[in-house]
Design a protein around this motif. Structure first.
Motif, PDB file in Angstrom:
ATOM      1  N   GLU A 194     -11.774  57.566  -8.782  1.00 47.92           N
ATOM      2  CA  GLU A 194     -11.386  57.238 -10.157  1.00 47.92           C
ATOM      3  C   GLU A 194     -11.231  58.492 -10.991  1.00 47.92           C
ATOM      4  O   GLU A 194     -10.243  58.651 -11.721  1.00 47.92           O
ATOM      5  CB  GLU A 194     -12.408  56.296 -10.798  1.00 47.92           C
ATOM      6  CG  GLU A 194     -12.005  55.894 -12.213  1.00 47.92           C
ATOM      7  CD  GLU A 194     -13.090  55.113 -12.946  1.00 47.92           C
ATOM      8  OE1 GLU A 194     -12.821  54.681 -14.095  1.00 47.92           O
ATOM      9  OE2 GLU A 194     -14.201  54.942 -12.398  1.00 47.92           O
ATOM     10  N   ARG A 195     -12.192  59.393 -10.907  1.00 48.44           N
ATOM     11  CA  ARG A 195     -12.083  60.583 -11.750  1.00 48.44           C
ATOM     12  C   ARG A 195     -11.001  61.535 -11.244  1.00 48.44           C
ATOM     13  O   ARG A 195     -10.575  62.440 -11.978  1.00 48.44           O
ATOM     14  CB  ARG A 195     -13.431  61.265 -11.885  1.00 48.44           C
ATOM     15  CG  ARG A 195     -13.996  61.917 -10.669  1.00 48.44           C
ATOM     16  CD  ARG A 195     -15.447  62.305 -10.967  1.00 48.44           C
ATOM     17  NE  ARG A 195     -16.088  63.005  -9.869  1.00 48.44           N
ATOM     18  CZ  ARG A 195     -17.389  62.884  -9.587  1.00 48.44           C
ATOM     19  NH1 ARG A 195     -18.161  62.076 -10.312  1.00 48.44           N
ATOM     20  NH2 ARG A 195     -17.917  63.577  -8.599  1.00 48.44           N
ATOM     21  N   GLN A 196     -10.528  61.347 -10.004  1.00 46.78           N
ATOM     22  CA  GLN A 196      -9.382  62.113  -9.510  1.00 46.78           C
ATOM     23  C   GLN A 196      -8.060  61.483  -9.933  1.00 46.78           C
ATOM     24  O   GLN A 196      -6.999  62.016  -9.620  1.00 46.78           O
ATOM     25  CB  GLN A 196      -9.435  62.192  -7.981  1.00 46.78           C
ATOM     26  CG  GLN A 196     -10.560  63.073  -7.446  1.00 46.78           C
ATOM     27  CD  GLN A 196     -10.614  63.058  -5.924  1.00 46.78           C
ATOM     28  OE1 GLN A 196     -10.377  62.025  -5.288  1.00 46.78           O
ATOM     29  NE2 GLN A 196     -10.896  64.215  -5.338  1.00 46.78           N
ATOM     30  N   GLY A 197      -8.162  60.331 -10.634  1.00 45.16           N
ATOM     31  CA  GLY A 197      -6.957  59.635 -11.055  1.00 45.16           C
ATOM     32  C   GLY A 197      -6.390  58.714  -9.990  1.00 45.16           C
ATOM     33  O   GLY A 197      -5.310  58.135 -10.178  1.00 45.16           O
ATOM     34  N   ARG A 198      -7.101  58.503  -8.913  1.00 44.75           N
ATOM     35  CA  ARG A 198      -6.636  57.659  -7.806  1.00 44.75           C
ATOM     36  C   ARG A 198      -7.260  56.265  -7.974  1.00 44.75           C
ATOM     37  O   ARG A 198      -8.062  55.807  -7.168  1.00 44.75           O
ATOM     38  CB  ARG A 198      -6.995  58.314  -6.480  1.00 44.75           C
ATOM     39  CG  ARG A 198      -6.283  59.637  -6.297  1.00 44.75           C
ATOM     40  CD  ARG A 198      -6.953  60.602  -5.331  1.00 44.75           C
ATOM     41  NE  ARG A 198      -6.979  60.122  -3.967  1.00 44.75           N
ATOM     42  CZ  ARG A 198      -7.443  60.838  -2.933  1.00 44.75           C
ATOM     43  NH1 ARG A 198      -7.918  62.081  -3.161  1.00 44.75           N
ATOM     44  NH2 ARG A 198      -7.469  60.330  -1.719  1.00 44.75           N
ATOM     45  N   VAL A 199      -6.856  55.617  -9.059  1.00 45.18           N
ATOM     46  CA  VAL A 199      -7.517  54.368  -9.456  1.00 45.18           C
ATOM     47  C   VAL A 199      -7.242  53.249  -8.457  1.00 45.18           C
ATOM     48  O   VAL A 199      -8.128  52.447  -8.149  1.00 45.18           O
ATOM     49  CB  VAL A 199      -7.086  53.959 -10.879  1.00 45.18           C
ATOM     50  CG1 VAL A 199      -7.728  52.640 -11.283  1.00 45.18           C
ATOM     51  CG2 VAL A 199      -7.451  55.059 -11.878  1.00 45.18           C
ATOM     52  N   ASP A 200      -6.031  53.166  -7.920  1.00 48.27           N
ATOM     53  CA  ASP A 200      -5.736  52.112  -6.946  1.00 48.27           C
ATOM     54  C   ASP A 200      -6.651  52.219  -5.733  1.00 48.27           C
ATOM     55  O   ASP A 200      -7.125  51.196  -5.203  1.00 48.27           O
ATOM     56  CB  ASP A 200      -4.273  52.190  -6.505  1.00 48.27           C
ATOM     57  CG  ASP A 200      -3.311  51.724  -7.582  1.00 48.27           C
ATOM     58  OD1 ASP A 200      -3.775  51.045  -8.533  1.00 48.27           O
ATOM     59  OD2 ASP A 200      -2.116  52.033  -7.485  1.00 48.27           O
ATOM     60  N   GLU A 201      -6.904  53.436  -5.280  1.00 49.23           N
ATOM     61  CA  GLU A 201      -7.819  53.623  -4.146  1.00 49.23           C
ATOM     62  C   GLU A 201      -9.234  53.186  -4.519  1.00 49.23           C
ATOM     63  O   GLU A 201      -9.941  52.585  -3.699  1.00 49.23           O
ATOM     64  CB  GLU A 201      -7.828  55.084  -3.710  1.00 49.23           C
ATOM     65  CG  GLU A 201      -6.555  55.548  -3.034  1.00 49.23           C
ATOM     66  CD  GLU A 201      -6.655  56.999  -2.606  1.00 49.23           C
ATOM     67  OE1 GLU A 201      -7.624  57.357  -1.900  1.00 49.23           O
ATOM     68  OE2 GLU A 201      -5.777  57.797  -2.996  1.00 49.23           O
ATOM     69  N   ALA A 202      -9.645  53.496  -5.743  1.00 53.22           N
ATOM     70  CA  ALA A 202     -10.985  53.103  -6.191  1.00 53.22           C
ATOM     71  C   ALA A 202     -11.115  51.584  -6.216  1.00 53.22           C
ATOM     72  O   ALA A 202     -12.124  51.024  -5.766  1.00 53.22           O
ATOM     73  CB  ALA A 202     -11.265  53.689  -7.574  1.00 53.22           C
ATOM     74  N   VAL A 203     -10.079  50.921  -6.721  1.00 46.87           N
ATOM     75  CA  VAL A 203     -10.103  49.459  -6.766  1.00 46.87           C
ATOM     76  C   VAL A 203     -10.178  48.886  -5.357  1.00 46.87           C
ATOM     77  O   VAL A 203     -10.966  47.976  -5.074  1.00 46.87           O
ATOM     78  CB  VAL A 203      -8.857  48.926  -7.508  1.00 46.87           C
ATOM     79  CG1 VAL A 203      -8.738  47.411  -7.343  1.00 46.87           C
ATOM     80  CG2 VAL A 203      -8.929  49.291  -8.989  1.00 46.87           C
ATOM     81  N   ALA A 204      -9.352  49.413  -4.447  1.00 45.92           N
ATOM     82  CA  ALA A 204      -9.350  48.925  -3.071  1.00 45.92           C
ATOM     83  C   ALA A 204     -10.710  49.121  -2.410  1.00 45.92           C
ATOM     84  O   ALA A 204     -11.199  48.243  -1.682  1.00 45.92           O
ATOM     85  CB  ALA A 204      -8.262  49.639  -2.274  1.00 45.92           C
ATOM     86  N   LEU A 205     -11.317  50.245  -2.661  1.00 43.25           N
ATOM     87  CA  LEU A 205     -12.648  50.500  -2.104  1.00 43.25           C
ATOM     88  C   LEU A 205     -13.667  49.469  -2.602  1.00 43.25           C
ATOM     89  O   LEU A 205     -14.434  48.909  -1.815  1.00 43.25           O
ATOM     90  CB  LEU A 205     -13.115  51.908  -2.497  1.00 43.25           C
ATOM     91  CG  LEU A 205     -12.619  53.065  -1.643  1.00 43.25           C
ATOM     92  CD1 LEU A 205     -12.861  54.384  -2.367  1.00 43.25           C
ATOM     93  CD2 LEU A 205     -13.319  53.067  -0.281  1.00 43.25           C
ATOM     94  N   LEU A 206     -13.663  49.225  -3.891  1.00 51.36           N
ATOM     95  CA  LEU A 206     -14.665  48.318  -4.454  1.00 51.36           C
ATOM     96  C   LEU A 206     -14.466  46.879  -3.995  1.00 51.36           C
ATOM     97  O   LEU A 206     -15.421  46.098  -3.981  1.00 51.36           O
ATOM     98  CB  LEU A 206     -14.646  48.406  -5.984  1.00 51.36           C
ATOM     99  CG  LEU A 206     -15.161  49.732  -6.552  1.00 51.36           C
ATOM    100  CD1 LEU A 206     -14.984  49.781  -8.065  1.00 51.36           C
ATOM    101  CD2 LEU A 206     -16.629  49.946  -6.197  1.00 51.36           C
ATOM    102  N   HIS A 207     -13.288  46.547  -3.581  1.00 58.69           N
ATOM    103  CA  HIS A 207     -13.059  45.206  -3.031  1.00 58.69           C
ATOM    104  C   HIS A 207     -13.699  45.040  -1.649  1.00 58.69           C
ATOM    105  O   HIS A 207     -13.794  43.920  -1.152  1.00 58.69           O
ATOM    106  CB  HIS A 207     -11.560  44.920  -2.933  1.00 58.69           C
ATOM    107  CG  HIS A 207     -10.976  44.324  -4.177  1.00 58.69           C
ATOM    108  ND1 HIS A 207     -11.375  43.103  -4.688  1.00 58.69           N
ATOM    109  CD2 HIS A 207     -10.020  44.798  -5.030  1.00 58.69           C
ATOM    110  CE1 HIS A 207     -10.687  42.834  -5.778  1.00 58.69           C
ATOM    111  NE2 HIS A 207      -9.863  43.845  -6.029  1.00 58.69           N
ATOM    112  N   THR A 208     -14.145  46.147  -1.031  1.00 59.58           N
ATOM    113  CA  THR A 208     -14.736  46.062   0.313  1.00 59.58           C
ATOM    114  C   THR A 208     -16.253  45.951   0.297  1.00 59.58           C
ATOM    115  O   THR A 208     -16.869  45.856   1.360  1.00 59.58           O
ATOM    116  CB  THR A 208     -14.361  47.303   1.149  1.00 59.58           C
ATOM    117  OG1 THR A 208     -15.034  48.473   0.611  1.00 59.58           O
ATOM    118  CG2 THR A 208     -12.859  47.538   1.140  1.00 59.58           C
ATOM    119  N   ARG A 209     -16.865  45.930  -0.866  1.00 58.61           N
ATOM    120  CA  ARG A 209     -18.337  45.953  -0.946  1.00 58.61           C
ATOM    121  C   ARG A 209     -18.967  44.680  -0.397  1.00 58.61           C
ATOM    122  O   ARG A 209     -18.421  43.591  -0.505  1.00 58.61           O
ATOM    123  CB  ARG A 209     -18.788  46.091  -2.404  1.00 58.61           C
ATOM    124  CG  ARG A 209     -18.369  47.351  -3.100  1.00 58.61           C
ATOM    125  CD  ARG A 209     -18.546  47.208  -4.606  1.00 58.61           C
ATOM    126  NE  ARG A 209     -17.712  46.130  -5.122  1.00 58.61           N
ATOM    127  CZ  ARG A 209     -17.859  45.578  -6.326  1.00 58.61           C
ATOM    128  NH1 ARG A 209     -18.816  45.999  -7.120  1.00 58.61           N
ATOM    129  NH2 ARG A 209     -17.061  44.616  -6.715  1.00 58.61           N
TER     130      ARG A 209
END
Length: 452
Positions: A194-209
Motif C-alpha cells: 500500500e505505501r508503495q502505491g501498489r494498492v491492487d496488490e494489497a487488496v488482493a493479498l488481504l483477500h487471502t487471509r
C-alpha cells in the motif's frame, strides 16, 4: 527493591497505588505524598514524580527518582527512563540505556529499542536487529515500520513473502492444514504494498487471509475506505461475517453526511452472517447520535423482546437509551416485564434499575431496594450502593458499606477515602497486599466505571 517484586505488583496492581489513584492524589494536591511513596518503592508514584519533575525542567532530579528502580535491572523502569530522555531531546542516552536490555533479546525491549532507533534515523540498524525475528508477529510489525524509515521495503517484503504459504501444522509436508508464522504476514506485506502505491496488490493479498479481523478492525475494510473504494467496501461488507466491514462502511458514510446510507447498512446487512445483536446495537447508537432516540429504543426493544434477546449487555444498552431519552419510567416498566417473564431478577439485571430510579427522582428508593436485594450484601453490590450513597452526600455511609468488603473493593474504597481527605488510610489500604480469593470470583468491575 526487587525487579520480580516490582513486576508482580505492577502487573497485578496489588500492594501499590494504581495509576489512576496516583493521578487523583496529584489532582487533590497531595504531591508530597506521591513523592514520599516514590521513595518507599511505589513504582507508579515514582513514574508520576519523575514525569512531574521533568515537566518542571528538573531532569536530573527526575532521574534520581528512577535510579533505585533502574538499579534493579527491571525493564519497565528502563523503558520509562528512556521515554523521558527521548522526550527531553536526549535520544543517544535513551538508546544507550536500553541497548543492554535489547541485547538480552527480551521481546518487549527488542521491539522498544528498534522503534527508538527508527525514530532517530537509525532504521537500518533496527531492521538488521529485527530481521532474525521475522517469525514473531510482534517484532515483525516493528520490522516493517523500521523498513519504512530506512527505505528497505523490498527487503522486508522478501523476508515476508516466503512465509505466506504457511507451514504444515502436522509436520507432514503434504498436510493441507497449514499455519502462517507470523500470523500477520499477509497484513504486513499488504501494508508495504500500500505505501508503495501498489494498492491492487494489497487488496488482493488481504483477500487471502484466514483471520480477517483483529481487535474488531478489518484491515481490508480500512484499506478500501482509505482509498475511497466504497463500492468494493460495500460488496465486501455484504459478505464479511464478523460485521466489522459493515461498521467501517457505515462510519465512512456517516462521516460524509450520508446518514440514511449508514442506517441502511445495518437495516439491510445483505448475506453477512454477523450476529444480529451487534448490528442492532450499532444502528441504535447511530440513530441516537442523530437525534432519533425514539427509533433507537424501538430497534433495541425489538431485539431484547425477541427469543434469546434479553442478554444483560443488550438490556443494559436499552436501559441506557431509556435514561438518555428521558423515558426512565418506561425503562423500569420494561425491567418489570423481564423480571416477571424470568421469574426473578439477579443483580446483573437489577443494577440497571438504579440509574433509572435515580433519573425518576427516586434515589432513596434505589438505596433501599439495593439494600434489600438478595445479593445486596455482596462486594459487587456494595460498589453500586456506595455510589448511590456518595451521590446523595452520605459519604461516611458509603465508606462503611465498602469497608465491609475492603479487600475486594480496595481501589474503590481508596478513591472514596481520598475524596474524604483520609489520605493516610487510603495509601495504607492500597499498599497492603491483597489476600488470595477463597470464594468464586465474579467478573471484575474496573474501579473507574460508574457505580451502577
Amino acid at each position: 527493591m526487587d525487579a520480580d517484586d516490582l513486576d508482580h505488583r505492577t502487573r497485578t496492581l496489588s500492594g501499590c497505588i494504581p495509576p489512576h489513584l496516583v493521578s487523583r492524589l496529584l489532582e487533590l494536591g497531595h504531591t508530597e505524598e506521591v513523592e514520599r511513596q516514590a521513595g518507599l518503592g511505589d513504582w507508579f508514584c515514582a513514574r508520576a514524580q519523575a514525569r512531574l519533575l521533568g515537566g518542571q525542567g528538573r531532569q536530573a532530579q527526575a532521574m534520581d527518582v528512577l535510579a533505585p528502580y533502574l538499579a534493579t535491572g527491571w525493564w519497565k523502569a528502563a523503558a520509562t527512563a528512556a521515554e523521558l530522555l527521548e522526550e527531553w531531546g536526549r535520544a543517544d542516552e535513551a538508546i544507550a540505556l536500553v541497548r543492554p536490555h535489547a541485547k538480552a533479546e527480551e521481546r518487549s525491549a527488542l521491539e522498544f529499542f528498534a522503534r527508538l532507533l527508527s525514530r532517530h534515523g537509525r532504521g537500518g540498524e533496527a531492521f538488521a536487529l529485527l530481521s532474525p525475528h521475522v517469525e514473531d508477529w510482534f517484532l515483525a510489525a516493528a520490522l516493517v515500520d523500521a523498513a519504512e524509515s530506512a527505505g528497505l521495503d523490498e527487503e522486508a517484503a522478501a523476508l515476508l513473502t516466503p512465509r505466506l504459504g504457511g507451514r504444515p501444522r502436522c509436520g507432514d509436508p503434504s498436510c493441507t492444514n497449514r499455519t502462517t508464522e507470523p500470523f500477520n504476514a499477509v497484513e504486513l506485506l499488504a501494508a508495504i504494498r500500500e505505501r508503495q502505491g501498489r494498492v491492487d496488490e494489497a487488496v488482493a493479498l488481504l483477500h487471502t487471509r484466514d483471520t480477517t479481523s483483529v481487535d474488531n478492525r478489518d484491515r481490508l475494510a480500512d484499506l478500501l475506505a482509505r482509498h475511497d473504494r466504497i463500492e468494493e467496501l460495500r460488496t465486501y461488507a455484504a459478505v464479511e461475517h464478523h460485521g466489522h466491514a459493515a461498521e467501517r462502511l457505515a462510519e465512512v458514510l456517516e462521516e460524509r453526511g450520508d446518514v440514511e446510507g449508514a442506517i441502511a447498512v445495518f437495516r439491510h446487512p445483505g448475506d453477512a452472517q454477523a450476529p444480529r445483536s451487534h448490528g442492532a446495537v450499532h444502528l441504535s447508537r447511530l440513530l441516537a447520535r442523530h437525534g432519533r432516540g425514539d427509533e433507537a429504543i424501538t430497534v433495541m426493544r425489538a431485539l431484547v423482546d425477541s427469543p434469546g434477546g434479553a442478554e444483560d449487555w443488550l438490556v443494559d444498552t436499552l436501559c441506557t437509551l431509556y435514561a438518555e431519552q428521558g423515558r426512565a419510567e418506561e425503562g423500569l416498566a420494561h425491567l418489570d416485564t423481564l423480571k416477571a417473564r424470568h421469574g426473578g431478577e439477579d443483580w446483573d439485571f437489577f443494577r440497571m434499575r438504579l440509574p433509572l430510579l435515580t433519573a425518576c427522582g427516586l434515589r432513596e428508593e434505589a438505596i433501599e431496594q439495593a439494600r434489600a436485594h438478595p445479593e445486596g450484601t455482596t462486594w459487587y453490590a456494595a460498589r453500586s450502593l456506595a455510589g448511590l450513597l456518595a451521590d446523595a452526600g452520605r459519604v461516611e455511609e458509603a465508606l462503611a458499606v465498602l469497608e465491609q468488603h475492603g479487600d475486594d473493593n480496595s481501589g474503590v474504597l481508596a478513591r472514596y477515602l481520598l475524596d474524604a481527605g483520609r489520605v493516610e488510610d487510603a495509601v495504607a489500604l492500597l499498599r497492603r497486599r491483597a489476600p488470595v480469593p477463597v470464594e468464586p470470583v465474579r467478573p471484575t468491575v474496573p474501579d473507574d466505571v460508574p457505580p451502577f
